[in-house]
Design an enzyme around this catalytic site. Structure first.
Site, short mmCIF file in Angstrom:
data_model
loop_
_atom_site.label_atom_id
_atom_site.label_comp_id
_atom_site.label_asym_id
_atom_site.label_seq_id
_atom_site.Cartn_x
_atom_site.Cartn_y
_atom_site.Cartn_z
N LYS A 1 -1.81 -11.28 -9.67
CA LYS A 1 -3.19 -11.73 -9.69
C LYS A 1 -4.31 -10.84 -9.78
O LYS A 1 -4.03 -9.76 -10.19
CB LYS A 1 -3.37 -12.27 -8.06
N LYS B 1 0.92 -1.07 -0.11
CA LYS B 1 0.06 0.02 -0.08
C LYS B 1 0.76 1.27 -0.02
O LYS B 1 0.41 2.23 -0.53
CB LYS B 1 -0.90 -0.02 1.22
N LYS C 1 -9.41 -6.11 -8.11
CA LYS C 1 -10.51 -5.16 -8.76
C LYS C 1 -9.92 -3.77 -9.20
O LYS C 1 -10.49 -3.36 -9.99
CB LYS C 1 -11.29 -4.83 -7.25
#
Ligand code: TRP
Length: 329
Positions: free
Chosen positions: A194, A111, A197
């Site tokens: 992966k 993040k 969203k």
């Protein structure tokens, strides 16, 4: 019966990775376990959604849960923020979570890289909130994708630490759970990493057939194999991984053989893959649309779920307060 808890953040429509990494297991587990499935809408706030978008995003994930076959008559389905006891347990657990271990968490470091201008404190303590979600129902099993393994490890550590600190055997140490041999990771269509969203590499359960065809046809591949039996590239392997979960085994074998003999045409592989994805998602998409327009049903599901979840959560918080030493006057 064992207790199962899992949740998904309401940060966007659910994709194939969510389905095969998590929801498929939720549906399988609901009959044999006492299950709590929730929408992690507190966790979703770490990325600062607009107030006007928040409710719709929660509603979408709820409808998607139900459309995938999670049965609110059997499992407890609820919205995280409807259970304020979670935030109290989170506060209490924060007292014995150490900044050093939180800073070393892989998801936190990621993040920092991805949103350097919004490194808020809740991102740091994200694993503590997740632990609170899980141990508030004294869960034994947590069906999650591979990317959540470290968070689960931390949950176990926080549960163990609480038990040690207060010399009790109160919280069980929950395990990550998947029906297959390993935790599943569904790759994206962009050749690396992966399905996510926000990565723009995903296929959503709510995607229309045309969108799915377009996305799959644009997926990254390579120049094709040049020597018989050669290993497919990462990007092509990813397409095979998705194919393995949506197509027949014979179809997968057919294209693998074609790859091994250098006769593969990626266009054919993609066409087949797109149609097999559509076959799988189309009934779900239609159910999502039905459910999302049934507000009466949704509000009943949410109210029932909140009541059941709070019953279990408030018992835990009451007992935890007592263990910590709070006494009534
Ligand atoms: N961190 C999970 C994810 O990003 C979502 C989540 C929040 C969760 N709380 C949880 C998953 C508790 C399982 C159990 O997917």
């Amino acid at each position: 019966m064992e207790i199962v808890v899992s949740g998904i953040r309401s940060t966007g429509n659910l994709h194939l990775g969510n389905y095969f990494g998590a929801i498929k297991n939720f549906v399988k587990m609901q009959k044999e376990n006492k299950c709590y499935f929730f929408i992690a809408d507190y966790h979703a706030l770490t990325t600062h959604p607009k107030p006007g978008d928040l409710h719709g995003m929660i509603k979408q994930v709820l409808a998607e849960y139900l459309a995938c076959g999670i049965d609110p008559e059997i499992a407890t389905v609820y919205i995280q923020s409807d259970v304020p006891e979670v935030s109290e347990l989170y506060l209490l657990l924060n007292m014995n979570a150490y900044v050093g271990e939180l800073e070393r968490t892989a998801s936190f470091k990621e993040k920092i890289r991805k949103q350097p201008d919004n490194i808020n404190a809740a991102l740091l303590t994200y694993p503590v909130l997740m632990a609170a979600d899980i141990i508030i129902h004294k869960a034994n099993k947590v069906p999650v994708g591979k990317d959540q393994e470290q968070h689960l490890e931390m949950t176990r550590r926080f549960a163990r630490r609480f038990n040690m600190m207060y010399e009790v055997n109160y919280f069980p140490e929950p395990d990550a759970y998947n029906f297959g041999k390993q935790l599943v990771k569904i790759p994206g269509l962009d050749g690396t990493g992966k399905m996510g969203k926000s990565e723009g590499n995903g296929i959503f359960l709510a995607d229309k057939p045309e969108e799915i065809r377009k996305k799959v046809m644009r997926a990254v591949t390579d120049a094709g194999p040049s020597t018989p039996g050669e290993e497919p590239s990462e990007a092509v392997k990813n397409l095979f991984t998705i194919m393995k979960v949506v197509s027949d085994p014979e179809t997968v074998k057919y294209f693998k053989d074609k790859h091994a003999s250098c006769e593969i045409r990626y266009g054919d592989l993609k066409k087949q893959l797109a149609e097999d994805i559509i076959k799988f998602t189309e009934p779900i998409r239609l159910r999502i649309n039905e459910i999302i327009s049934d507000n009466k049903y949704l509000s009943r599901v949410v109210a029932d779920g909140a009541e059941k979840a709070r019953e279990s959560a408030s018992k835990t918080v009451r007992e935890v307060r007592e263990i910590i030493g709070y006494r009534p006057f």
